[in-house]
Design a protein around this motif. Structure first.
Motif, PDB file in Angstrom:
ATOM      1  N   TYR A 268     -40.450  42.231  -2.152  1.00 21.86           N
ATOM      2  CA  TYR A 268     -39.998  42.729  -3.449  1.00 21.86           C
ATOM      3  C   TYR A 268     -40.074  41.625  -4.497  1.00 21.86           C
ATOM      4  CZ  TYR A 268     -38.016  46.429  -0.521  1.00 21.86           C
ATOM      5  OH  TYR A 268     -37.854  47.451   0.394  1.00 21.86           O
ATOM      6  N   PRO A 269     -40.981  41.726  -5.484  1.00 24.15           N
ATOM      7  CA  PRO A 269     -41.065  40.703  -6.527  1.00 24.15           C
ATOM      8  C   PRO A 269     -39.756  40.567  -7.298  1.00 24.15           C
ATOM      9  CG  PRO A 269     -43.039  42.056  -6.525  1.00 24.15           C
ATOM     10  CD  PRO A 269     -42.063  42.723  -5.597  1.00 24.15           C
ATOM     11  N   ARG A 270     -39.368  39.339  -7.490  1.00 23.62           N
ATOM     12  CA  ARG A 270     -38.129  39.044  -8.206  1.00 23.62           C
ATOM     13  C   ARG A 270     -38.215  39.526  -9.661  1.00 23.62           C
ATOM     14  NH1 ARG A 270     -34.742  35.454  -6.257  1.00 23.62           N
ATOM     15  NH2 ARG A 270     -36.428  34.422  -5.095  1.00 23.62           N
ATOM     16  N   GLY A 271     -37.079  39.955 -10.190  1.00 27.20           N
ATOM     17  CA  GLY A 271     -37.006  40.348 -11.585  1.00 27.20           C
ATOM     18  C   GLY A 271     -37.132  41.827 -11.849  1.00 27.20           C
ATOM     19  N   ASP A 272     -37.421  42.613 -10.820  1.00 23.08           N
ATOM     20  CA  ASP A 272     -37.537  44.057 -11.027  1.00 23.08           C
ATOM     21  C   ASP A 272     -36.178  44.632 -11.420  1.00 23.08           C
ATOM     22  OD1 ASP A 272     -37.486  47.025 -10.082  1.00 23.08           O
ATOM     23  OD2 ASP A 272     -39.609  46.480 -10.033  1.00 23.08           O
ATOM     24  N   PRO A 273     -36.132  45.520 -12.424  1.00 23.79           N
ATOM     25  CA  PRO A 273     -34.836  46.063 -12.893  1.00 23.79           C
ATOM     26  C   PRO A 273     -34.108  46.924 -11.872  1.00 23.79           C
ATOM     27  CG  PRO A 273     -36.683  47.183 -13.950  1.00 23.79           C
ATOM     28  CD  PRO A 273     -37.252  45.992 -13.250  1.00 23.79           C
ATOM     29  N   TYR A 274     -34.814  47.411 -10.845  1.00 19.31           N
ATOM     30  CA  TYR A 274     -34.177  48.261  -9.834  1.00 19.31           C
ATOM     31  C   TYR A 274     -33.916  47.518  -8.528  1.00 19.31           C
ATOM     32  CZ  TYR A 274     -35.886  51.819 -13.066  1.00 19.31           C
ATOM     33  OH  TYR A 274     -36.146  52.555 -14.189  1.00 19.31           O
ATOM     34  N   LEU A 275     -34.039  46.197  -8.568  1.00 20.79           N
ATOM     35  CA  LEU A 275     -33.919  45.413  -7.343  1.00 20.79           C
ATOM     36  C   LEU A 275     -32.553  45.580  -6.674  1.00 20.79           C
ATOM     37  CD1 LEU A 275     -35.914  43.498  -5.932  1.00 20.79           C
ATOM     38  CD2 LEU A 275     -34.796  41.596  -7.076  1.00 20.79           C
ATOM     39  N   SER A 286     -33.696  38.167   1.704  1.00 18.69           N
ATOM     40  CA  SER A 286     -34.746  37.327   2.279  1.00 18.69           C
ATOM     41  C   SER A 286     -36.143  37.862   1.986  1.00 18.69           C
ATOM     42  CB  SER A 286     -34.560  37.220   3.796  1.00 18.69           C
ATOM     43  OG  SER A 286     -34.820  38.464   4.428  1.00 18.69           O
ATOM     44  N   LEU A 287     -36.235  39.102   1.512  1.00 19.76           N
ATOM     45  CA  LEU A 287     -37.538  39.712   1.249  1.00 19.76           C
ATOM     46  C   LEU A 287     -37.899  39.715  -0.231  1.00 19.76           C
ATOM     47  CD1 LEU A 287     -37.274  42.749   3.705  1.00 19.76           C
ATOM     48  CD2 LEU A 287     -38.292  40.492   4.121  1.00 19.76           C
ATOM     49  N   ILE A 288     -37.036  39.134  -1.060  1.00 21.05           N
ATOM     50  CA  ILE A 288     -37.347  38.999  -2.487  1.00 21.05           C
ATOM     51  C   ILE A 288     -38.283  37.807  -2.657  1.00 21.05           C
ATOM     52  CG2 ILE A 288     -36.400  38.569  -4.783  1.00 21.05           C
ATOM     53  CD1 ILE A 288     -33.814  39.921  -3.841  1.00 21.05           C
ATOM     54  N   VAL A 289     -39.392  38.016  -3.339  1.00 23.39           N
ATOM     55  CA  VAL A 289     -40.432  36.990  -3.437  1.00 23.39           C
ATOM     56  C   VAL A 289     -40.753  36.671  -4.892  1.00 23.39           C
ATOM     57  CG1 VAL A 289     -41.455  37.618  -1.228  1.00 23.39           C
ATOM     58  CG2 VAL A 289     -42.267  38.733  -3.317  1.00 23.39           C
ATOM     59  N   ASP A 290     -41.355  35.514  -5.084  1.00 23.63           N
ATOM     60  CA  ASP A 290     -41.815  35.090  -6.407  1.00 23.63           C
ATOM     61  C   ASP A 290     -43.335  35.155  -6.454  1.00 23.63           C
ATOM     62  OD1 ASP A 290     -39.301  34.183  -7.778  1.00 23.63           O
ATOM     63  OD2 ASP A 290     -39.218  32.867  -6.025  1.00 23.63           O
ATOM     64  N   LEU A 291     -43.860  35.886  -7.418  1.00 27.06           N
ATOM     65  CA  LEU A 291     -45.303  35.930  -7.635  1.00 27.06           C
ATOM     66  C   LEU A 291     -45.688  34.811  -8.592  1.00 27.06           C
ATOM     67  CD1 LEU A 291     -45.907  39.787  -8.081  1.00 27.06           C
ATOM     68  CD2 LEU A 291     -45.791  38.443  -5.974  1.00 27.06           C
ATOM     69  N   GLN A 292     -46.737  34.100  -8.249  1.00 26.96           N
ATOM     70  CA  GLN A 292     -47.178  32.976  -9.066  1.00 26.96           C
ATOM     71  C   GLN A 292     -48.473  33.329  -9.791  1.00 26.96           C
ATOM     72  OE1 GLN A 292     -45.275  30.373  -9.459  1.00 26.96           O
ATOM     73  NE2 GLN A 292     -43.809  31.005  -7.874  1.00 26.96           N
ATOM     74  N   MET A 312     -52.116  37.366  -9.905  1.00 26.91           N
ATOM     75  CA  MET A 312     -50.855  36.883  -9.355  1.00 26.91           C
ATOM     76  C   MET A 312     -51.068  36.572  -7.879  1.00 26.91           C
ATOM     77  SD  MET A 312     -48.985  36.903 -12.010  1.00 26.91           S
ATOM     78  CE  MET A 312     -47.315  36.602 -11.399  1.00 26.91           C
ATOM     79  N   GLU A 313     -50.277  35.624  -7.400  1.00 27.19           N
ATOM     80  CA  GLU A 313     -50.430  35.159  -6.028  1.00 27.19           C
ATOM     81  C   GLU A 313     -49.116  35.318  -5.268  1.00 27.19           C
ATOM     82  OE1 GLU A 313     -52.444  31.174  -4.946  1.00 27.19           O
ATOM     83  OE2 GLU A 313     -50.295  30.726  -4.938  1.00 27.19           O
ATOM     84  N   LEU A 314     -49.221  35.845  -4.050  1.00 27.96           N
ATOM     85  CA  LEU A 314     -48.063  35.956  -3.172  1.00 27.96           C
ATOM     86  C   LEU A 314     -48.398  35.283  -1.852  1.00 27.96           C
ATOM     87  CD1 LEU A 314     -45.351  36.970  -2.119  1.00 27.96           C
ATOM     88  CD2 LEU A 314     -46.418  39.192  -1.647  1.00 27.96           C
ATOM     89  N   LYS A 315     -47.719  34.189  -1.567  1.00 28.29           N
ATOM     90  CA  LYS A 315     -47.890  33.507  -0.296  1.00 28.29           C
ATOM     91  C   LYS A 315     -46.668  33.788   0.561  1.00 28.29           C
ATOM     92  CE  LYS A 315     -48.651  29.043   1.942  1.00 28.29           C
ATOM     93  NZ  LYS A 315     -48.772  27.570   1.785  1.00 28.29           N
TER      94      LYS A 315
END
Length: 340
Positions: A268-275, A286-292, A312-315
């Motif tokens: 789940y990308p960080r910052g989503d309004p419905y997170l 633990s499943l919240i991620v940062d897209l670069q 965008m990159e997700l590692k």
């Protein structure tokens, strides 16, 4: 004068023999069943339990005993009316009518009631260090195309570019080659391929295998938040309860490797309004991620993005647990329930 109709002298005997024969075909001895008569609110529950007491499967008997008990308690505690109960049955009928090979309305019902998340938490607890599991959701399909590492699971113009990569390992960091990775997501419009009436083939979903060093990589699109299907009974129920119908953006992944527990998860990308208010209760910290963001044109071209456009990159590494590690984790998370 009308003739009198009389039954043969052995009528009841023949009837009982035939009834016993039919019951025996189903493994039932009528003489051993409890005598059920004059059911009322005080006796019905115990009598249903008694009729199920001969179930040869102890686990099934245990599960159904608790299911029936809680269901009967619900009826008593709510004093539900006949009209309300019939409405509930109509709801279940309508839910079934919405199900197909590519739409799973009953899974959606389980999801929005929090049951899927509860069952998942109890049955798929993971040891420290392993990737946490979360709900499967109703949009998984078996028809995903197989892709090579680095390929795109999404056709062009399906959304903003995203590159996903990492390694599949065990909890000690040892690479796991040959792991089957299924992944699926919405397009940039917030729709899964199965939600399009003209769906010709799978899109924004795919299947690939981890390399010898455990690595994997694929091109995708940046997922967006979306509403659960609102045209069916489940979506209408959620709205009637005063809840919103939205899920935060996420990328589903399922990993299967010999010698390890299958992992079903999502990121789940960080910052989503419905997170923090997911309609199906699926988000774990633990499943919240940062897209670069990646603006290097040469890297974008190397990764296969058209015209070297930014992406965008997700590692993210996918860390699997062994059955023994999973069992130990579940023993800690499972409530102590006496198996009568």
């Amino acid at each position: 004068m009308a003739s009198k109709i009389t039954a043969p002298a052995d009528y009841k005997t023949e009837m009982m023999l035939e009834a016993n024969r039919r019951a025996h075909e189903h493994g039932i001895d009528l003489s051993k069943l409890p005598q059920l008569l004059d059911m009322n609110a005080d006796t019905i529950t115990d009598n249903v339990h008694s009729i199920n007491a001969n179930c040869p499967d102890d686990r099934m008997k245990f599960v159904f005993k608790h299911l029936i008990q809680h269901l009967h308690d619900f009826v008593r505690e709510t004093s539900i009316t006949t009209e309300e109960w019939m409405s509930a049955l109509e709801f279940l009928k309508d839910t079934g009518k919405m199900c197909s090979d590519i739409r799973h309305e009953y899974i959606l019902l389980s999801d929005v009631l929090g049951v899927s998340s509860l069952v998942d938490s109890l049955n798929h607890a993971k040891p420290p260090g392993a990737t946490e599991a979360c709900v499967l959701g109703p949009f998984y399909t078996e028809d995903a195309h197989v892709f090579q590492n680095g390929d795109s699971i999404a056709s062009e113009d399906k959304g903003d570019y995203m590159y996903v990569y990492g390694k599949v390992t065990d909890t000690s960091g040892k690479p796991i080659p040959g792991a089957i990775i299924d992944t699926w997501e919405t397009d940039g419009h917030g729709l899964y391929d199965t939600q399009y009436a003209d769906r010709a083939e799978p899109d924004c979903r795919g299947r690939l295998f981890s390399a010898e060093d455990g690595s994997y990589a694929f091109r995708a699109v940046v997922p967006v938040s979306y509403p659960i299907p609102s045209d069916g009974p489940v979506g209408k129920m959620v709205s009637a309860l005063g809840r919103h119908v939205f899920r935060p953006a996420h990328l589903h992944m399922q990993v299967d490797a010999q010698g390890y527990e299958k992992l079903t998860t999502a990121f789940y990308p960080r910052g989503d309004p419905y997170l923090y208010s997911d309609a199906v209760f699926g988000v774990h910290s633990s499943l919240i991620v940062d897209l670069q963001p990646v603006t290097d044109k040469e890297l974008s071209l190397k990764r296969g993005f058209k015209d070297g456009k930014p992406h965008m990159e997700l590692k993210r590494d996918l860390i699997l647990a062994t059955p023994e590690e999973g069992l130990a984790a579940r023993k800690k998370s499972m409530p102590a329930v006496k198996q009568e």
